[in-house]
Design a protein around this motif. Structure first.
Motif, PDB file in Angstrom:
ATOM      1  N   GLY A   8     -96.362  91.543  -2.559  1.00 17.22           N
ATOM      2  CA  GLY A   8     -96.324  92.449  -1.415  1.00 17.22           C
ATOM      3  C   GLY A   8     -97.340  93.310  -0.803  1.00 17.22           C
ATOM      4  N   TYR A   9     -96.929  93.982  -0.031  1.00 19.36           N
ATOM      5  CA  TYR A   9     -98.082  95.055   0.523  1.00 19.36           C
ATOM      6  C   TYR A   9     -98.519  96.057  -0.553  1.00 19.36           C
ATOM      7  N   PRO A  10     -99.655  96.657  -0.217  1.00 19.43           N
ATOM      8  CA  PRO A  10    -100.109  97.628  -1.012  1.00 19.43           C
ATOM      9  C   PRO A  10     -98.873  98.615  -1.081  1.00 19.43           C
ATOM     10  N   CYS A  11     -98.787  99.322  -2.442  1.00 15.44           N
ATOM     11  CA  CYS A  11     -97.688 100.392  -2.515  1.00 15.44           C
ATOM     12  C   CYS A  11     -96.392  99.789  -1.798  1.00 15.44           C
ATOM     13  N   SER A  12     -95.825  98.628  -2.173  1.00 16.59           N
ATOM     14  CA  SER A  12     -94.452  98.415  -1.766  1.00 16.59           C
ATOM     15  C   SER A  12     -93.355  98.216  -2.969  1.00 16.59           C
ATOM     16  N   GLY A  13     -93.868  98.708  -3.911  1.00 15.90           N
ATOM     17  CA  GLY A  13     -93.108  98.837  -5.115  1.00 15.90           C
ATOM     18  C   GLY A  13     -92.960  97.904  -6.277  1.00 15.90           C
ATOM     19  N   LYS A  14     -94.228  97.100  -6.284  1.00 19.02           N
ATOM     20  CA  LYS A  14     -94.298  95.941  -7.048  1.00 19.02           C
ATOM     21  C   LYS A  14     -94.449  96.290  -8.669  1.00 19.02           C
ATOM     22  N   THR A  15     -95.176  97.523  -8.870  1.00 22.68           N
ATOM     23  CA  THR A  15     -95.269  97.835 -10.278  1.00 22.68           C
ATOM     24  C   THR A  15     -93.930  98.485 -10.741  1.00 22.68           C
ATOM     25  N   ARG A  16     -93.032  99.286  -9.710  1.00 18.95           N
ATOM     26  CA  ARG A  16     -91.916  99.442 -10.338  1.00 18.95           C
ATOM     27  C   ARG A  16     -90.856  98.397 -10.647  1.00 18.95           C
ATOM     28  N   GLN A 126    -104.585 106.328  -4.480  1.00 18.73           N
ATOM     29  CA  GLN A 126    -104.181 105.999  -3.000  1.00 18.73           C
ATOM     30  C   GLN A 126    -105.453 104.983  -2.497  1.00 18.73           C
ATOM     31  N   TYR A 127    -104.755 104.274  -1.650  1.00 15.64           N
ATOM     32  CA  TYR A 127    -105.762 103.047  -0.839  1.00 15.64           C
ATOM     33  C   TYR A 127    -106.163 104.051   0.448  1.00 15.64           C
ATOM     34  N   SER A 128    -107.565 103.880   0.835  1.00 17.64           N
ATOM     35  CA  SER A 128    -108.002 104.530   1.753  1.00 17.64           C
ATOM     36  C   SER A 128    -107.233 103.803   3.079  1.00 17.64           C
ATOM     37  N   GLN A 129    -107.022 104.563   4.272  1.00 23.00           N
ATOM     38  CA  GLN A 129    -106.566 104.054   5.313  1.00 23.00           C
ATOM     39  C   GLN A 129    -107.091 102.797   5.810  1.00 23.00           C
ATOM     40  N   ASP A 130    -108.205 102.652   5.865  1.00 19.57           N
ATOM     41  CA  ASP A 130    -109.033 101.533   6.361  1.00 19.57           C
ATOM     42  C   ASP A 130    -108.589 100.379   5.482  1.00 19.57           C
ATOM     43  N   ILE A 131    -108.700 100.445   4.140  1.00 15.42           N
ATOM     44  CA  ILE A 131    -108.458  99.386   3.219  1.00 15.42           C
ATOM     45  C   ILE A 131    -106.954  99.002   3.113  1.00 15.42           C
ATOM     46  N   PHE A 132    -106.230  99.918   3.238  1.00 14.66           N
ATOM     47  CA  PHE A 132    -104.696  99.658   3.439  1.00 14.66           C
ATOM     48  C   PHE A 132    -104.295  98.745   4.577  1.00 14.66           C
ATOM     49  N   ASP A 133    -104.994  99.166   6.031  1.00 14.79           N
ATOM     50  CA  ASP A 133    -104.660  98.563   7.009  1.00 14.79           C
ATOM     51  C   ASP A 133    -105.230  97.019   7.129  1.00 14.79           C
ATOM     52  N   ALA A 134    -106.431  96.730   6.448  1.00  7.07           N
ATOM     53  CA  ALA A 134    -107.107  95.657   6.251  1.00  7.07           C
ATOM     54  C   ALA A 134    -106.287  94.742   5.465  1.00  7.07           C
ATOM     55  N   LEU A 135    -105.779  95.043   4.297  1.00  8.81           N
ATOM     56  CA  LEU A 135    -105.000  94.309   3.276  1.00  8.81           C
ATOM     57  C   LEU A 135    -103.462  93.924   3.973  1.00  8.81           C
ATOM     58  N   VAL A 136    -102.927  94.900   4.796  1.00 12.29           N
ATOM     59  CA  VAL A 136    -101.813  94.472   5.480  1.00 12.29           C
ATOM     60  C   VAL A 136    -101.943  93.325   6.647  1.00 12.29           C
ATOM     61  N   LEU A 137    -102.981  93.489   7.220  1.00  8.58           N
ATOM     62  CA  LEU A 137    -103.683  92.479   8.091  1.00  8.58           C
ATOM     63  C   LEU A 137    -103.856  91.325   7.668  1.00  8.58           C
ATOM     64  N   ARG A 138    -104.355  91.099   6.311  1.00  8.19           N
ATOM     65  CA  ARG A 138    -104.678  89.847   5.919  1.00  8.19           C
ATOM     66  C   ARG A 138    -103.409  89.415   5.128  1.00  8.19           C
ATOM     67  N   PHE A 139    -102.602  89.832   4.947  1.00  3.73           N
ATOM     68  CA  PHE A 139    -101.297  89.707   3.908  1.00  3.73           C
ATOM     69  C   PHE A 139    -100.732  88.319   4.428  1.00  3.73           C
TER      70      PHE A 139
END
Length: 275
Positions: A8-16, A126-139
């Motif tokens: 899943g995306y970063p911070c999508s609830g995977k660990t929970r 937290q993920y920085s916004q740049d890293i978060f956006d990049a990971l979502v884009l590459r998902f």
């Protein structure tokens, strides 16, 4: 015994969800349950995911840890992004080799929801916004039509975890049969690495040359292989070189006794990874 791959995306609830699954397994079975992931390695997200080589090293370390923990008795829950299709295929090859079932749990959220959850974390988490956006884009979203993404359980943020279905997929289903590309054989050829490098390079060269006269959907004959490569509209040499590196890394750990099989193994790997 079985492997649960979280995705899943970063911070999508995977660990929970991984923790929920762990509680369910421990309550309903007598198996040990191991959760493996970035947290266990002490990964500093923004440092690692900003550097492709560091990220590659972390993925390799995590996969090695999964391989060490997977056995015929315990449950392993792999709590990481697992956002790369080729990496999920490598995990599938691993469980085929070990002969144990697996499934994928996809925590399905919008990038807006995940971004909000990210900002609610402690600053150090937290993920920085740049890293978060990049990971979502590459998902690369999982697809149940792919064997390595199946059985697939997509879980929305307000859904009840489908524990019974996940349990059935892991404990009432046979492991996928091994094939030549996942059989670990003794390394007997002194020039195996040279042959591996040369054969895979020849396959890429054949694909490159065929692209001059072929179109998407054409089947390409490659040297030394009985199977053919099916060209796709998205195939490019950068992606092919990346897949070649992944294949070489895996094959070094699981060498085949007969180098004559390498071409077919590589063709199988490319066809599965590109479609």
């Amino acid at each position: 015994m079985p492997l649960v791959v979280m995705c899943g995306y970063p911070c999508s609830g995977k660990t929970r969800r991984a923790e929920e699954l762990k509680v369910c397994f421990e309550r309903n079975t007598d198996r040990k349950v191991h959760i493996l992931g970035d947290g266990a390695l002490g990964v500093e997200r923004n440092t690692v995911y900003a550097d492709s080589q560091k990220e590659k090293n972390v993925r390799a370390s995590l996969k090695a840890e999964v391989e060490r923990k997977v056995n015929r008795d315990d449950v392993v829950i792999f709590d990481s992004l697992n956002y790369i299709k080729g990496y999920r295929y490598e995990l599938f090859c691993l469980i085929k080799h070990v002969q144990t079932p697996h499934c994928l749990v996809y925590c399905l959220t919008s990038d807006e929801v995940s971004s909000t959850w990210n900002t609610c974390r402690d600053a150090a988490e937290q993920y920085s916004q740049d890293i978060f956006d990049a990971l979502v884009l590459r998902f690369e979203a999982p697809d149940s039509r792919n064997r390595w993404d199946s059985p697939l359980f997509s879980v929305l943020k307000d859904d009840t975890l489908p524990y019974e279905d996940i349990s059935d997929a892991l404990f009432k289903r046979k492991a996928p049969p091994p094939n030549q590309s996942t059989q670990s054989q003794p390394l007997s050829s002194a020039n195996f690495l040279h042959e591996l490098d040369k054969i895979t390079q020849d396959v890429l060269l054949a694909i490159f040359n065929s692209q001059k006269t072929s179109v998407a959907g054409d089947l390409v004959t490659v040297p030394g292989a009985t199977e053919k490569i099916e060209l796709t509209s998205s195939v490019n040499m950068a992606e092919l070189r990346k897949l070649r590196r992944q294949f070489i890394s895996y094959t070094k750990m699981h060498p085949t006794e007969n180098t004559g099989h390498i071409s077919n193994m590589f063709v199988q790997y490319l066809n599965k990874s590109l479609h």
